[in-house]
Design an enzyme around this catalytic site. Sequence first.
Site, PDB file in Angstrom:
ATOM      1  N   HIS A  27       0.839  -1.193   0.000  1.00  0.00           N
ATOM      2  CA  HIS A  27       0.000   0.000   0.000  1.00  0.00           C
ATOM      3  C   HIS A  27       0.878   1.249   0.000  1.00  0.00           C
ATOM      4  CE1 HIS A  27      -3.363  -2.390   2.024  1.00  0.00           C
ATOM      5  NE2 HIS A  27      -2.303  -3.095   2.385  1.00  0.00           N
ATOM      6  N   TYR A  28       0.270   2.391  -0.267  1.00  0.00           N
ATOM      7  CA  TYR A  28       0.894   3.650   0.143  1.00  0.00           C
ATOM      8  C   TYR A  28      -0.021   4.315   1.171  1.00  0.00           C
ATOM      9  CZ  TYR A  28      -1.921   6.175  -3.527  1.00  0.00           C
ATOM     10  OH  TYR A  28      -2.912   6.711  -4.322  1.00  0.00           O
ATOM     11  N   THR A  29       0.590   5.211   1.975  1.00  0.00           N
ATOM     12  CA  THR A  29      -0.155   5.809   3.092  1.00  0.00           C
ATOM     13  C   THR A  29      -1.040   6.973   2.655  1.00  0.00           C
ATOM     14  OG1 THR A  29       1.727   7.256   3.545  1.00  0.00           O
ATOM     15  CG2 THR A  29       1.591   5.181   4.791  1.00  0.00           C
ATOM     16  N   GLU A  92       2.789  -0.891   4.435  1.00  0.00           N
ATOM     17  CA  GLU A  92       2.465   0.490   4.057  1.00  0.00           C
ATOM     18  C   GLU A  92       3.750   1.232   3.708  1.00  0.00           C
ATOM     19  OE1 GLU A  92      -0.303   2.287   3.763  1.00  0.00           O
ATOM     20  OE2 GLU A  92      -1.878   1.114   4.753  1.00  0.00           O
ATOM     21  N   HIS A 134      -2.567  -3.003  -3.301  1.00  0.00           N
ATOM     22  CA  HIS A 134      -3.906  -2.816  -2.748  1.00  0.00           C
ATOM     23  C   HIS A 134      -4.949  -2.718  -3.863  1.00  0.00           C
ATOM     24  CE1 HIS A 134      -6.382  -0.611   0.604  1.00  0.00           C
ATOM     25  NE2 HIS A 134      -6.827  -1.821   0.360  1.00  0.00           N
ATOM     26  N   ASP A 144      -3.768   2.321  -5.024  1.00  0.00           N
ATOM     27  CA  ASP A 144      -2.394   2.274  -4.512  1.00  0.00           C
ATOM     28  C   ASP A 144      -1.811   0.855  -4.621  1.00  0.00           C
ATOM     29  OD1 ASP A 144      -4.359   1.714  -2.354  1.00  0.00           O
ATOM     30  OD2 ASP A 144      -2.627   1.561  -1.034  1.00  0.00           O
TER      31      ASP A 144
END
Length: 234
Positions: A27-29, A92, A134, A144
Site C-alpha cells: 500500500h501507500y499511506t 504500508e 492494494h 495504490d
Amino acid sequence: MDELVHRERPSPNFNERTLPVSMVVIHYTEMESAEAALERLCDPEAGVSAHYLISEAGEVTRLVPEDKRAWHAGASYWRGHKDVNSASIGIELDHPGHALGYRDFSEAQFAALVPLVARIVKDHDIPRANVVGHSDVAPARKIDPGELFPWDRLAEYGLCLPRPEKLELGDPFDNDGAFYLALERFGYDVTDGRKAVEAFQRRWRPERIDGEIDGQIRAILFQLLLDRDRGHAR
C-alpha cells in the site's frame, strides 16, 4: 528486533487470523508524513493498521506481529480469498499518494522493502503471484501503490511476477465477457469490470490506464494465464 526492522510501534488494531499467510499486499499511506501515518495506524478510533510501515528514508516500523491479522486491506478479494486481511501481510509505504502529489518511490524505501519482502516470502512460502498491490485486491476502491510503483524491479529479485515480455500470437478471447472471465480466473474481483481492467493495467501496463480492453492487455493476461498453467508463476 530483527535486522530488517528498525523499531516497534505496537498498534492495538489487530485480531486473530483465520487463514494461513499466503499473500503480501503493498500500500501507500497517502499522508503528509510517516509519523502522521503511524499515528493513524495506531489509533483505535481509526480501526486500520498494517504489519509494517516503511518511511521514505527507509526506516521500517513493525506495528502488528505477523501471526496476527492486521486491518489494511478492507473489503477485498484475491484468488478466492474474501478475507484478504487473514491471508496476508500488509506493508504500508510512506508516500503522498495520488491525493498529495504522486511521485516516484524513494530509493531508500525500495532498498528497505526488498529484503523485508524477501524474508516474508521465504518464511511463509508465498508464491510470486500473491505479492500484490492494494488496487489488485480492491480494484473498485483503491489505486495504490499506483502506476509508479517499481514492480519490474521487485520482479528482478524474484519477489513478484514480471510483466510478460514474450507474448503468444493470436487473440484468445472472443469478446469482453471472455476477458472478464479470464481476469477473474487470474485472481481479480470483476464486479466493477472497468475498475478491474484499470487495476490490471495499473499493475501490468502502467503506461496507459484507461479501463479499455485492448489487444495488448488481452495478450498480457493470456500470457500470465499460460505461464501459470505451465507452472511458471510460483
